[in-house]
Design a protein around this motif. Structure first.
Motif, PDB file in Angstrom:
ATOM      1  N   ILE A   6    -105.913  44.124  52.210  1.00 55.08           N
ATOM      2  CA  ILE A   6    -105.358  45.202  51.891  1.00 55.08           C
ATOM      3  C   ILE A   6    -106.339  46.219  53.277  1.00 55.08           C
ATOM      4  O   ILE A   6    -107.434  46.494  53.067  1.00 55.08           O
ATOM      5  N   LEU A   7    -105.241  47.083  54.175  1.00 55.56           N
ATOM      6  CA  LEU A   7    -106.241  47.519  55.235  1.00 55.56           C
ATOM      7  C   LEU A   7    -105.590  49.255  54.955  1.00 55.56           C
ATOM      8  O   LEU A   7    -103.793  49.167  54.428  1.00 55.56           O
ATOM      9  N   ILE A   8    -106.497  49.713  54.481  1.00 59.31           N
ATOM     10  CA  ILE A   8    -106.129  51.089  53.351  1.00 59.31           C
ATOM     11  C   ILE A   8    -106.309  52.327  54.766  1.00 59.31           C
ATOM     12  O   ILE A   8    -107.807  52.930  54.209  1.00 59.31           O
ATOM     13  N   THR A   9    -105.509  53.277  54.878  1.00 59.64           N
ATOM     14  CA  THR A   9    -105.079  54.873  55.363  1.00 59.64           C
ATOM     15  C   THR A   9    -105.439  55.520  53.903  1.00 59.64           C
ATOM     16  O   THR A   9    -104.392  55.509  53.334  1.00 59.64           O
ATOM     17  N   SER A  30    -113.653  43.008  46.249  1.00 54.59           N
ATOM     18  CA  SER A  30    -114.629  43.772  46.750  1.00 54.59           C
ATOM     19  C   SER A  30    -113.442  44.716  47.731  1.00 54.59           C
ATOM     20  O   SER A  30    -112.313  44.634  48.223  1.00 54.59           O
ATOM     21  N   VAL A  31    -114.332  45.936  47.669  1.00 52.87           N
ATOM     22  CA  VAL A  31    -113.925  47.254  48.722  1.00 52.87           C
ATOM     23  C   VAL A  31    -115.065  47.433  49.389  1.00 52.87           C
ATOM     24  O   VAL A  31    -116.004  47.794  49.546  1.00 52.87           O
ATOM     25  N   ARG A  32    -114.942  47.943  51.308  1.00 58.05           N
ATOM     26  CA  ARG A  32    -115.455  48.320  51.956  1.00 58.05           C
ATOM     27  C   ARG A  32    -115.066  49.782  52.958  1.00 58.05           C
ATOM     28  O   ARG A  32    -113.764  49.284  53.078  1.00 58.05           O
ATOM     29  N   GLY A  36    -113.040  53.576  62.279  1.00 59.80           N
ATOM     30  CA  GLY A  36    -111.648  52.642  62.986  1.00 59.80           C
ATOM     31  C   GLY A  36    -110.274  53.648  61.846  1.00 59.80           C
ATOM     32  O   GLY A  36    -109.923  54.432  61.603  1.00 59.80           O
ATOM     33  N   PRO A  37    -108.559  52.544  62.601  1.00 57.99           N
ATOM     34  CA  PRO A  37    -108.007  52.773  62.310  1.00 57.99           C
ATOM     35  C   PRO A  37    -107.764  52.888  60.569  1.00 57.99           C
ATOM     36  O   PRO A  37    -106.462  53.709  60.925  1.00 57.99           O
ATOM     37  N   PHE A  38    -108.182  52.326  59.543  1.00 57.11           N
ATOM     38  CA  PHE A  38    -108.155  51.959  58.402  1.00 57.11           C
ATOM     39  C   PHE A  38    -109.178  53.081  58.152  1.00 57.11           C
ATOM     40  O   PHE A  38    -110.800  52.888  58.239  1.00 57.11           O
ATOM     41  N   ASP A  39    -109.260  52.997  56.532  1.00 58.70           N
ATOM     42  CA  ASP A  39    -110.030  53.588  56.308  1.00 58.70           C
ATOM     43  C   ASP A  39    -111.094  52.914  55.292  1.00 58.70           C
ATOM     44  O   ASP A  39    -112.796  53.178  54.926  1.00 58.70           O
ATOM     45  N   LEU A  40    -110.369  51.907  55.019  1.00 59.14           N
ATOM     46  CA  LEU A  40    -110.412  51.131  53.710  1.00 59.14           C
ATOM     47  C   LEU A  40    -110.199  49.579  53.946  1.00 59.14           C
ATOM     48  O   LEU A  40    -109.005  49.973  54.407  1.00 59.14           O
ATOM     49  N   VAL A  41    -110.871  48.795  53.484  1.00 59.25           N
ATOM     50  CA  VAL A  41    -110.192  47.066  53.487  1.00 59.25           C
ATOM     51  C   VAL A  41    -110.966  46.643  52.156  1.00 59.25           C
ATOM     52  O   VAL A  41    -111.555  47.024  52.140  1.00 59.25           O
ATOM     53  N   VAL A  66    -103.680  57.473  48.216  1.00 57.74           N
ATOM     54  CA  VAL A  66    -103.806  56.434  49.481  1.00 57.74           C
ATOM     55  C   VAL A  66    -102.225  56.751  49.935  1.00 57.74           C
ATOM     56  O   VAL A  66    -101.019  57.155  49.688  1.00 57.74           O
ATOM     57  N   VAL A  67    -102.593  57.168  51.353  1.00 54.39           N
ATOM     58  CA  VAL A  67    -101.715  57.164  52.112  1.00 54.39           C
ATOM     59  C   VAL A  67    -100.833  55.527  52.928  1.00 54.39           C
ATOM     60  O   VAL A  67     -99.247  55.725  52.698  1.00 54.39           O
ATOM     61  N   ASP A  68    -101.780  54.574  52.743  1.00 51.98           N
ATOM     62  CA  ASP A  68    -100.804  53.580  53.700  1.00 51.98           C
ATOM     63  C   ASP A  68    -101.690  52.441  53.463  1.00 51.98           C
ATOM     64  O   ASP A  68    -102.437  52.673  53.055  1.00 51.98           O
ATOM     65  N   THR A  69    -101.461  51.547  53.905  1.00 51.97           N
ATOM     66  CA  THR A  69    -100.974  49.802  52.928  1.00 51.97           C
ATOM     67  C   THR A  69    -100.521  49.161  53.977  1.00 51.97           C
ATOM     68  O   THR A  69     -99.599  49.106  54.398  1.00 51.97           O
ATOM     69  N   ASN A  70    -101.582  48.490  54.999  1.00 45.95           N
ATOM     70  CA  ASN A  70    -101.041  47.127  55.765  1.00 45.95           C
ATOM     71  C   ASN A  70    -101.887  45.810  54.758  1.00 45.95           C
ATOM     72  O   ASN A  70    -103.199  45.622  55.028  1.00 45.95           O
ATOM     73  N   THR A  71    -101.247  44.866  53.958  1.00 46.06           N
ATOM     74  CA  THR A  71    -101.632  43.059  54.052  1.00 46.06           C
ATOM     75  C   THR A  71    -101.142  42.676  55.102  1.00 46.06           C
ATOM     76  O   THR A  71    -100.758  41.823  55.955  1.00 46.06           O
TER      77      THR A  71
END
Length: 76
Positions: A6-9, A30-32, A36-41, A66-71
């Motif tokens: 999950i790519l998170i802004t 896990s969360v990192r 780049g274009p996202f803030d967390l993965v 959380v503003v946006d997610t991309n799965t």
């Protein structure tokens, strides 16, 4: 088993707080914090697609900051 990244802004200044809240969710392995274009993965593993969807929509997307997610579902 369904696995997804999950790519998170997040909102400015809320990255660490969002990371801590996501780490506490069931199915999150896990969360990192990344550059780049996202803030967390986040890596999420669940029994089925419905549970994965619930983790993202009801869990991650409802966190303040959380503003946006991309799965990205793992296929191989």
């Amino acid at each position: 088993m369904v696995e997804a990244y999950i790519l998170i802004t997040s909102a400015i200044g809320k990255v660490r707080g969002v990371s801590e809240k996501i780490e506490g969710l069931e199915n999150v392995k896990s969360v990192r914090i990344v550059t780049g274009p996202f803030d967390l993965v986040a890596l999420v593993e669940s029994e089925d697609l419905s549970t994965l969807t619930n983790t993202v929509v009801v869990g991650i997307r409802e966190i303040d900051g959380v503003v946006d997610t991309n799965t990205a579902i793992v296929v191989e």
